[in-house]
Design an enzyme around this catalytic site. Structure first.
Site, short mmCIF file in Angstrom:
data_model
loop_
_atom_site.label_atom_id
_atom_site.label_comp_id
_atom_site.label_asym_id
_atom_site.label_seq_id
_atom_site.Cartn_x
_atom_site.Cartn_y
_atom_site.Cartn_z
N ASN A 157 0.83 -1.28 -0.06
CA ASN A 157 0.05 -0.06 -0.08
C ASN A 157 0.91 1.24 0.06
OD1 ASN A 157 0.73 -0.35 2.75
ND2 ASN A 157 -1.19 -0.22 3.61
N ASN A 165 3.75 -0.79 7.27
CA ASN A 165 4.72 -1.08 8.58
C ASN A 165 6.17 -1.80 8.44
OD1 ASN A 165 2.78 -0.01 10.26
ND2 ASN A 165 1.88 -2.05 10.56
N HIS A 238 -7.00 -2.56 9.83
CA HIS A 238 -5.63 -3.26 9.46
C HIS A 238 -5.41 -3.96 11.13
CE1 HIS A 238 -4.87 -2.11 5.44
NE2 HIS A 238 -4.97 -0.77 5.98
C1 BDR Z 1 -0.54 -0.30 8.48
O1 BDR Z 1 -0.23 1.03 8.22
C2 BDR Z 1 -0.56 1.95 9.03
O2 BDR Z 1 -0.87 3.18 8.35
C3 BDR Z 1 -1.68 1.42 9.62
O3 BDR Z 1 -2.00 1.94 11.12
C4 BDR Z 1 -1.47 -0.15 9.81
O4 BDR Z 1 -0.52 -0.36 11.00
C5 BDR Z 1 -1.34 -0.72 7.22
O5 BDR Z 1 -0.45 -0.68 6.29
CA CA Z 2 -0.47 1.17 12.84
#
Ligand code: BDR
Ligand code: CA
Length: 309
Positions: A157, A165, A238
């Site tokens: 993403n 993360n 998520h």
């Molecule tokens: C993760 O990225 C952060 O923006 C969200 O909190 C979640 O931990 C999703 O990709």
């Molecule tokens: Ca997060």
């Protein structure tokens, strides 16, 4: 049987906030600490946001400590706007009446592991856990279960290859996956099955409580982001998936895998390679596969309804 003692390592983050509120309202677990890490926004904001959430939850006994401000190698280039400028949708907040624990977050985690069996729910970049492993070799063997939200098989993403993360600190993620703990990973392939819609936001508002109203108002800009990014207002939960796993081990189907993290790569830095071949069926690293979203939403609604002003 005693309730699992749970430490949440987090970078709040709107979906982190929902995950923390779900955890704090759930009788199946005992949340014994929260550690902040830089991620969605810088550390001063994630630590403040963690205190804000614990404060509105009225759980002043839960220690909140600030951990690592920078990833192991390259710093994240800029503040993300996915979660607003402050990380929680830019609402107005009172000063939280929860003080920051004087310990560094990594030391709080180490202390909690030394005090007894600990489950770690990691819902931000994995910097704190990598530093924990560096400072305390073998400490991984003292952790009962590590549940991580991160990674993706199909598509990232932040880039087509990488989920946030892991992308935010790939070196840390590589060290964490190389250690010897029992890991359950919730990648995007799983978390995109768990989402809230406008009916849920209306429900939270209708609770008439500070927590209910704030959750709905935090989720509104997150829904707008999802509409711009994915074309609809479904808000993906998520981080709540990592908490859901420790509340109910039957809720998410899983399989044994091997996970490797790309730290180089011209286009693929931060990618996770989740090897689902049968060789790894008995691995102590497992990945979440499927979740029943209606069942999850019902649990979340029920738990958030337990907060009182
Ligand atoms: C993760 O990225 C952060 O923006 C969200 O909190 C979640 O931990 C999703 O990709
Ligand atoms: Ca997060």
């Amino acid at each position: 049987m005693a309730r699992p003692r749970v430490l949440i390592d987090t970078d709040p983050g709107i979906d982190d906030a929902v995950a923390i509120l779900l955890a704090l309202a759930s009788p199946e677990i005992d949340v014994v600490g929260i550690t902040a890490v830089a991620g969605n926004v810088p550390l001063d904001k994630t630590a403040l946001n963690a205190r804000r959430i614990v404060s509105i939850a009225g759980r002043h006994n839960v220690p909140v400590a600030a951990g690592c401000a920078e990833p192991l190698s390259e710093a994240v280039a800029e503040d993300s706007v996915v979660h607003g400028h402050d990380g929680l949708g830019d609402l107005t907040w009172d000063e939280p009446d929860v003080a920051l624990d004087p310990r560094h977050g990594v030391e709080l985690i180490a202390d909690l592991i030394h005090e007894g069996p600990l489950t770690i729910v990691a819902i931000g970049p994995l910097t704190n856990l990598a530093v924990l492993l560096q400072r305390y070799p073998d400490i991984d063997k003292g952790v009962e279960h590590l549940v991580i939200m991160g990674g993706a098989s199909f598509q990232g993403n932040v880039t087509p290859a990488a989920e946030f993360n892991i992308w935010a600190d790939p070196e840390a993620a590589r060290q964490v996956f190389a250690a010897e703990w029992r890991i359950t990973l919730m990648p995007l392939d799983l978390t995109h099955q768990a989402f809230l819609n406008d009916a849920d936001l209306d429900y939270f508002t209708s609770l008439g409580t500070d927590v209910g109203r704030r959750v709905a108002r935090m989720l509104e800009p997150y829904a707008q982001f999802h509409e711009r990014w994915y074309g609809n207002r479904d808000v993906i939960m998520h981080d709540a998936m990592a908490v859901y796993e420790v509340l109910d081990a039957t809720a998410i189907s899983k399989q044994g895998v091997r996970v490797t993290v790309e730290t180089g790569g011209e286009y693929s830095r931060g990618a996770t390679f989740i090897d689902r071949r049968r060789d790894h069926a008995q691995s102590q690293v497992r990945v979440g596969l499927t979740v029943d979203n209606d069942r999850f939403r019902a649990v979340l609604r029920e738990r958030l309804a337990t907060y009182r002003d």
